[in-house]
Design an enzyme around this catalytic site. Structure first.
Site, PDB file in Angstrom:
ATOM      1  N   HIS A 179      15.166  37.716  61.889  1.00 22.39           N
ATOM      2  CA  HIS A 179      16.156  36.756  61.416  1.00 22.39           C
ATOM      3  C   HIS A 179      16.547  37.110  59.985  1.00 22.39           C
ATOM      4  O   HIS A 179      15.779  37.740  59.253  1.00 22.39           O
ATOM      5  CB  HIS A 179      15.557  35.341  61.480  1.00 22.39           C
ATOM      6  CG  HIS A 179      16.517  34.280  61.060  1.00 22.39           C
ATOM      7  ND1 HIS A 179      16.481  33.704  59.810  1.00 22.39           N
ATOM      8  CD2 HIS A 179      17.546  33.719  61.723  1.00 22.39           C
ATOM      9  CE1 HIS A 179      17.452  32.823  59.725  1.00 22.39           C
ATOM     10  NE2 HIS A 179      18.111  32.801  60.864  1.00 22.39           N
ATOM     11  N   THR A 181      16.415  35.666  57.299  1.00 21.22           N
ATOM     12  CA  THR A 181      15.512  35.275  56.210  1.00 21.22           C
ATOM     13  C   THR A 181      14.248  36.132  56.137  1.00 21.22           C
ATOM     14  O   THR A 181      13.435  35.930  55.228  1.00 21.22           O
ATOM     15  CB  THR A 181      15.059  33.813  56.405  1.00 21.22           C
ATOM     16  OG1 THR A 181      14.584  33.678  57.748  1.00 21.22           O
ATOM     17  CG2 THR A 181      16.198  32.844  56.158  1.00 21.22           C
ATOM     18  N   LYS A 182      14.051  37.057  57.061  1.00 20.14           N
ATOM     19  CA  LYS A 182      12.806  37.827  57.083  1.00 20.14           C
ATOM     20  C   LYS A 182      12.969  39.165  56.322  1.00 20.14           C
ATOM     21  O   LYS A 182      14.074  39.545  55.971  1.00 20.14           O
ATOM     22  CB  LYS A 182      12.371  38.070  58.535  1.00 20.14           C
ATOM     23  CG  LYS A 182      12.257  36.780  59.370  1.00 20.14           C
ATOM     24  CD  LYS A 182      11.278  35.767  58.784  1.00 20.14           C
ATOM     25  CE  LYS A 182      10.773  34.714  59.755  1.00 20.14           C
ATOM     26  NZ  LYS A 182      11.695  33.636  60.140  1.00 20.14           N
ATOM     27  N   ASN A 183      11.861  39.870  56.106  1.00 26.67           N
ATOM     28  CA  ASN A 183      11.915  41.114  55.311  1.00 26.67           C
ATOM     29  C   ASN A 183      12.864  42.150  55.899  1.00 26.67           C
ATOM     30  O   ASN A 183      13.577  42.831  55.172  1.00 26.67           O
ATOM     31  CB  ASN A 183      10.526  41.757  55.214  1.00 26.67           C
ATOM     32  CG  ASN A 183       9.590  40.970  54.316  1.00 26.67           C
ATOM     33  OD1 ASN A 183       9.731  39.746  54.188  1.00 26.67           O
ATOM     34  ND2 ASN A 183       8.624  41.645  53.722  1.00 26.67           N
TER      35      ASN A 183
END
Ligand code: PLP
Length: 382
Positions: A179, A181-183
């Site tokens: 997603h 928002t992930k790294n």
């Protein structure tokens, strides 16, 4: 100038690889870029099999299908997590059994685990919060004694390690999120990591609508037919192309995130001590992948005051995870009294009121980070 909480970070080759996927003439799933993403995850982590999925939520749904979760089965999950960790199992009729978290790492508290196990327990789902490893030795020992499968929700933890070993390689199954928002991201996406090879064949079938399509492509079967439950869990190769560009920039992404994390930690340490604010704790035996930076404020009022104050400086800080054991759905599906009332997971309830996450994304400049730090230190209500 506004400082958002999150911004997708582009690392360079995303558009070029997506253009290549278009030129290849395959934009459906399991094309060349998907295979390269699988190879990257399998090689980097040393997992027997990785399969891209449309989200971490869908990878979790696949684990519930693979473990044959049936109505009435119990699944032990932390109350302090994203809804999908639990919803994926509730969709199969499971009843969640909520476990509290440790006050230091905010991970599932392994000392509470054993007393929650019953003959109906069919899975334990640790979440490596902020990518800091759960106490996997203790969790695996307890699970092993009762023969209960462990599924790691590793949405935060790609490239984190516990005692030198990659997160996502401990459970029989583990899930990743890509997603925004992930790294590592492709907007929306995920992966299922399969550490127990017994699940590989069925995972491919579930992911391909319950058909043996993958086997037909490999020449292992000559007719393609409906042989199991399933859904459509494979992402377009266009998304895999985007994701591969991110994977290949792994060192760049991780170095930047490390720099961001260390800047906050260094510049907030003294202030935090003076104001009874908690900063993230990473045990000696864990290596974190620098997924997020959070603070634990002394009270709900202090947290709200800080968020409001930062807003007046055009800085967006956010909080998360309302305790799932107190949610409408948690209360409806929880398996027992004593597991869905205020006070039943006291650490979760306290942390949920006090946690605040600071802006954290590739491309956040040092000047902007310094602005965030200065605004925090000047917060009048603390
Ligand atoms: C982000 C996240 C998920 C869900 O990921 P999606 O890819 O958006 O489905 C699940 N669990 C945790 C802990 C997460 O942070």
């Amino acid at each position: 100038m506004k400082i958002p909480f999150n911004k997708p970070g582009f690392v360079g080759n995303e558009q070029a690889y997506m253009a290549k996927a278009l030129a290849n003439g395959q934009i459906s799933g399991d094309g060349k870029f998907t295979r390269q993403c699988h190879a990257f995850l399998e090689k980097e982590l040393g997992v027997p099999k990785a399969l891209l999925t449309t989200s971490c939520t869908h990878a979790l749904e696949m684990t519930a299908l693979l473990l044959n979760i049936q109505p009435g089965d119990e699944v032990i999950v932390p109350s302090f997590t994203f809804v999908s960790t639990v919803n994926a199992f509730v969709l199969r009729g499971a009843r969640p059994v909520f476990v509290d978290i440790r006050p230091d790492t905010l991970n599932l508290d392994e000392s509470c685990l054993e007393q929650l196990i019953t003959p109906r327990t069919k899975a334990i789902v640790p979440v490596h919060y902020a990518g800091v490893g759960c106490e996997m030795d203790a969790i695996l020992a307890i699970a092993g004694r009762y023969g209960i499968p462990v599924v790691e929700d590793n949405a935060h933890g790609l490239l984190g390690r516990y005692k030198g070993r990659w997160l996502g390689t401990f459970g029989c199954l583990a899930t990743q999120s890509f997603h925004e928002t992930k790294n590592f991201t492709c907007g929306e996406g995920g992966a299922l990591l399969i550490n127990d090879p017994r699940y590989v064949e069925r995972a491919e079938i579930l992911r391909e609508k319950g058909t043996n399509r993958s086997q037909v492509f490999r020449g292992q079967a000559d007719k393609y037919s409906w042989i199991d439950l399933g859904s459509s869990y494979l992402p377009s190769d266009l998304l895999a192309a985007f994701l591969l560009a991110q994977f290949e920039a792994r060192d760049h992404i991780q170095a930047q995130r490390r720099r961001l994390w260390e800047f906050y930690a260094a510049h907030l340490r003294d202030w935090a001590l003076q104001h009874h604010v908690g900063l993230p704790f990473v045990p000696e035996h864990c290596e974190q992948p620098y997924h997020m930076f959070y603070m634990l404020m002394p009270s709900l009022a202090a947290r709200q005051a800080l968020i409001d104050h930062l807003k007046t400086r055009s800085i967006l800080a956010v909080f998360h995870y309302l305790p799932l054991h107190l949610s409408v759905m948690g209360r409806r599906f929880s398996s027992r009294p004593g597991n869905c009332l205020p006070g039943d997971c006291p650490v979760t309830e306290s942390v949920s009121n006090r946690l605040v996450r600071l802006p954290f994304y590739i491309g956040l400049s040092e000047a902007d980070q310094a602005r965030v730090v200065a605004a925090i230190i000047e917060c009048p209500a603390l």
